[in-house]
Design an enzyme around this catalytic site. Structure first.
Site, PDB file in Angstrom:
ATOM      1  N   HIS A   1      42.085  42.095  47.343  1.00 37.48           N
ATOM      2  CA  HIS A   1      41.748  43.239  47.923  1.00 37.48           C
ATOM      3  C   HIS A   1      41.020  42.847  49.439  1.00 37.48           C
ATOM      4  CE1 HIS A   1      41.407  46.004  44.534  1.00 37.48           C
ATOM      5  NE2 HIS A   1      42.563  45.816  44.959  1.00 37.48           N
TER       6      HIS A   1
ATOM      7  N   ARG B   1      49.858  41.814  40.705  1.00 36.85           N
ATOM      8  CA  ARG B   1      51.077  42.989  40.801  1.00 36.85           C
ATOM      9  C   ARG B   1      52.300  42.476  40.270  1.00 36.85           C
ATOM     10  NH1 ARG B   1      48.113  42.100  45.885  1.00 36.85           N
ATOM     11  NH2 ARG B   1      46.934  43.946  46.635  1.00 36.85           N
TER      12      ARG B   1
ATOM     13  N   HIS C   1      51.561  48.414  36.485  1.00 35.77           N
ATOM     14  CA  HIS C   1      50.486  48.462  37.279  1.00 35.77           C
ATOM     15  C   HIS C   1      49.092  48.634  37.018  1.00 35.77           C
ATOM     16  CE1 HIS C   1      49.295  47.842  41.344  1.00 35.77           C
ATOM     17  NE2 HIS C   1      48.563  48.710  41.376  1.00 35.77           N
TER      18      HIS C   1
ATOM     19  N   ARG D   1      46.910  46.043  35.889  1.00 35.56           N
ATOM     20  CA  ARG D   1      46.173  45.393  36.869  1.00 35.56           C
ATOM     21  C   ARG D   1      45.084  46.409  37.012  1.00 35.56           C
ATOM     22  NH1 ARG D   1      46.038  42.725  41.957  1.00 35.56           N
ATOM     23  NH2 ARG D   1      45.367  44.250  43.827  1.00 35.56           N
TER      24      ARG D   1
ATOM     25  N   TYR E   1      36.833  50.756  41.200  1.00 36.81           N
ATOM     26  CA  TYR E   1      36.868  50.621  39.572  1.00 36.81           C
ATOM     27  C   TYR E   1      35.769  50.846  39.099  1.00 36.81           C
ATOM     28  CZ  TYR E   1      41.679  48.871  40.324  1.00 36.81           C
ATOM     29  OH  TYR E   1      42.743  48.939  40.755  1.00 36.81           O
TER      30      TYR E   1
ATOM     31  N   LYS F   1      49.850  40.871  49.293  1.00 36.40           N
ATOM     32  CA  LYS F   1      50.106  41.541  50.504  1.00 36.40           C
ATOM     33  C   LYS F   1      49.591  40.951  51.396  1.00 36.40           C
ATOM     34  CE  LYS F   1      50.181  46.148  48.219  1.00 36.40           C
ATOM     35  NZ  LYS F   1      49.394  47.570  48.342  1.00 36.40           N
TER      36      LYS F   1
END
Length: 309
Positions: free
Chosen positions: A278, A159, A252, A255, A287, A184
């Site tokens: 994730h 990110r 982004h 990514r 994806y 995150k």
């Protein structure tokens, strides 16, 4: 300050210290709850107390969401606001001040299933190369810096906030080096760095005019301070015009391109989940849908029988 205001402060502190939400998420949740309090001030005729919150019904919450929709707020923002209110109510329930039943019973708006929009491989490579911007009147070190940042987004799936939070001491210097990235929820992961990206970072370090102490930010702005994400966004906006790319081509999107191109070449889904950081495999699986959509589009365009009756 009412007990509601004091409790809101405690909730935000809980989100920051216990759940380690990002400052931007905390800011959004704090703003959402302030908007909810302002609405209740009109709806109930007075600034709300915890007793008022405990007495709310789903109809009151639907009235709030309806007001926000009339203000022009989209479905995704409404869902985030409802998620924040539910979190606040659960926090209150666990501490014995509120009940979360009305919040849990309130249905949010339906969201359209939109897929991320990756760049084509050739476009992604062009965006990450300093040579693409050779005609711009920019200092060479700035072009090298932007190429290094964008290379990390596409080459390692970072990110933009993760790339810009790297310190000088973390800079990969040799082919085969890896990065330990904090993403995150303050979760760390290890990602590889491609030799071409290592070379781009080395070029930036060679040209950068600023002193870079080990614990200071790796990437610097034109005046020597930490590099702003907006500068990278503007660089990509310029590249969109130069390369004829759609508005979906953003930092982004690199990514997204990282994940989609790996899956398209047979990359292991679990490994890609780890590389992206994730928490859930289902987030990564989106994806695979992108790759299937692209495959079917190519099939329809190229197969001799695709257009047959």
């Amino acid at each position: 300050m009412t007990d509601f205001d004091s409790f809101r402060r405690d909730w935000l502190q809980h989100l920051a210290s216990e759940l380690r939400l990002s400052p931007k998420t905390l800011e959004a949740y704090g703003r959402d709850l302030a908007q909810f309090a302002a609405f209740l001030g009109e709806h109930l005729g007075a600034h709300p107390t915890l007793a008022d919150i405990a007495g709310l019904k789903p109809a009151d919450l639907r009235a709030f969401l309806g007001r926000r929709r009339r203000d022009g707020v989209g479905n995704r923002t409404l869902m985030r606001q409802l998620a924040g209110l539910r979190s606040f109510a659960r926090f209150g329930e666990h501490s014995g001040h509120l009940t979360a039943a009305a919040f849990a019973a309130t249905r949010g708006p339906r969201l359209g299933k939109s897929l991320p929009r990756p760049l084509e491989p050739a476009a992604a490579r062009a965006v990450t190369q300093a040579a693409t911007r050779a005609g711009e009147e920019r200092e060479a070190w700035i072009l090298a810096r932007d190429a290094a940042v964008l290379g990390l987004l596409y080459g390692s799936g970072l990110r933009i906030s993760e790339a810009l939070s790297l310190t000088r001491a973390q800079a990969p210097l040799q082919p085969g080096d890896t990065l330990t990235v904090t993403g995150k929820g303050a979760k760390t992961r290890m990602v590889p760095v491609l030799p071409v990206v290592v070379a781009a970072i080395a070029e930036y370090l060679k040209l950068c005019p600023w002193r870079l102490p080990p614990e200071g930010p790796l990437f610097r702005g034109a005046k020597g301070g930490p590099l702003s994400p907006r500068i990278i966004q503007l660089a990509v906006e310029g590249l969109r015009g130069a390369l004829g790319l759609p508005s979906s081509a953003t930092p982004h999107a690199l990514r997204h391109s990282f994940a989609t191109h790996l899956i398209g070449r047979g990359g292991d889904l679990r490994a890609i989940q780890e590389l992206l950081g994730h928490a859930s495999l289902s987030t990564t699986q989106i994806y695979t849908r992108i790759d299937s959509t692209r495959l079917m589009a190519a099939y329809d365009a190229a197969h001799p029988r695709a257009q047959s009756a």
